[in-house]
Write an enzyme that holds these catalytic residues in place. Structure first.
Site, PDB file in Angstrom:
ATOM      1  N   HIS A   1      30.394  29.836  38.370  1.00 12.73           N
ATOM      2  CA  HIS A   1      31.004  29.234  39.553  1.00 12.73           C
ATOM      3  C   HIS A   1      30.861  27.715  39.608  1.00 12.73           C
ATOM      4  CE1 HIS A   1      30.313  33.488  40.560  1.00 12.73           C
ATOM      5  NE2 HIS A   1      31.454  33.365  41.208  1.00 12.73           N
TER       6      HIS A   1
ATOM      7  N   HIS B   1      35.961  30.895  42.285  1.00 13.67           N
ATOM      8  CA  HIS B   1      37.389  31.106  42.386  1.00 13.67           C
ATOM      9  C   HIS B   1      38.076  29.763  42.614  1.00 13.67           C
ATOM     10  CE1 HIS B   1      35.948  31.321  46.590  1.00 13.67           C
ATOM     11  NE2 HIS B   1      37.173  31.209  47.021  1.00 13.67           N
TER      12      HIS B   1
ATOM     13  N   GLY C   1      43.128  33.451  42.988  1.00 11.66           N
ATOM     14  CA  GLY C   1      44.299  32.913  43.681  1.00 11.66           C
ATOM     15  C   GLY C   1      45.312  32.262  42.764  1.00 11.66           C
TER      16      GLY C   1
ATOM     17  N   MET D   1      44.257  39.035  38.790  1.00 13.21           N
ATOM     18  CA  MET D   1      43.935  40.378  39.269  1.00 13.21           C
ATOM     19  C   MET D   1      45.075  40.915  40.124  1.00 13.21           C
ATOM     20  SD  MET D   1      40.588  41.612  41.495  1.00 13.21           S
ATOM     21  CE  MET D   1      39.398  41.107  40.274  1.00 13.21           C
ATOM     22  N   SER D   2      45.097  40.562  41.410  1.00 14.37           N
ATOM     23  CA  SER D   2      46.093  41.131  42.323  1.00 14.37           C
ATOM     24  C   SER D   2      47.516  40.708  41.959  1.00 14.37           C
ATOM     25  CB  SER D   2      45.774  40.746  43.768  1.00 14.37           C
ATOM     26  OG  SER D   2      45.765  39.342  43.923  1.00 14.37           O
TER      27      SER D   2
END
Length: 202
Positions: free
Chosen positions: A102, A122, A156, A176-177
Site C-alpha cells: 500500500h 488502492h 477503481g 476485479m469488479s
C-alpha cells in the site's frame, strides 16, 4: 502493460469458472482471490479451469500456498501482512511470489523478501474499499525509480484510467469488479485490452 483479472469472491464456483474460461485468452493473469470459499471450493474451481484449458502459468492463487503447490500452480499471491515472502522462497524457490502493498516502504520490503512483483492499491475510489481514501498514483513514481520488480496497480481502475497508469509507468493493471461484475465479462476484458493498446500507441 499486463492485464490481471482478480476474482471478486461473490459468485458460485461454476459461474466464476465459466467467466474465467471466457476471458482467459484476453488477460495475462487470473488471480484466484476467493477468501470466503473453502479450500475444497477453490480446488474445485481449479479443476474446472483445468478442464477448460486455462493455462496454469496464467493462474495466481491468493494466500493458499498448499493449494498452489498441490495443483501445480507456479504463482502465489501473499497479503501485505501474511507469510514471509523470504520463507516461501527459501522453501519453494520454484514459485513466483506476488505481494499486496500500500506504499513505497511496503514495496521495497516486499522486493527485499523475494517478491517477483507487487500489487499496489488502492489507486482510486472503489466500492470494495468504500469510505477509504485511495492511496493515489504518486507512490508508483517512486517505486518505478527504485524497484527492479514489476508494479501492478489495483483499485477503481476503469477503462478511462488506463492512460494515467501508463503515464506513471505501472507495469500492469489488476481489475476485479470491472471484469467480474460486468454483464459481459468477455467484452469488458476486451475493452481493457484495447485501452492498454490505445494508451501504448499515444
Amino acid at each position: 502493460m499486463k492485464l490481471m483479472a482478480v476474482t471478486d469472491d461473490s459468485q458460485p464456483i461454476l459461474v466464476l469458472a465459466q467467466k474465467i474460461i471466457q476471458i482467459q485468452q484476453i488477460v495475462d493473469y487470473i488471480q484466484i482471490r476467493e477468501k470466503t470459499k473453502t479450500a475444497k471450493e477453490v480446488v474445485t474451481l481449479l479443476e474446472y479451469l483445468d478442464k477448460g484449458a486455462v493455462p496454469k502459468d496464467k493462474i495466481i492463487v491468493n494466500s493458499h500456498l498448499d493449494i498452489a503447490l498441490s495443483n501445480g500452480i507456479q504463482t502465489i499471491h501473499l497479503p501485505e501482512r501474511g507469510l514471509s515472502g523470504q520463507q516461501v522462497k527459501d522453501q519453494y524457490p520454484q514459485l513466483r511470489i506476488g505481494r499486496s502493498i500500500h506504499d513505497y516502504v511496503g514495496a521495497m520490503e516486499a522486493e527485499r523478501q523475494g517478491a517477483d512483483y507487487v500489487l499496489y492499491g488502492h489507486c482510486f475510489e472503489t466500492n470494495s474499499k468504500k469510505g477509504k481514501v485511495p492511496n493515489g498514483l504518486s507512490p508508483i513514481h517512486e517505486m518505478k525509480k527504485n524497484l527492479k520488480i514489476p508494479v501492478f496497480a489495483i483499485g477503481g481502475i476503469h477503462v478511462d484510467r488506463v492512460q494515467a497508469l501508463l503515464d506513471v509507468k505501472a507495469d500492469g493493471i489488476a481489475v476485479m469488479s470491472g471484469i467480474f461484475s460486468a454483464t459481459h465479462p468477455f467484452a469488458a476484458a476486451h475493452q481493457y485490452r484495447e485501452a492498454i493498446k490505445d494508451a501504448i500507441k499515444l
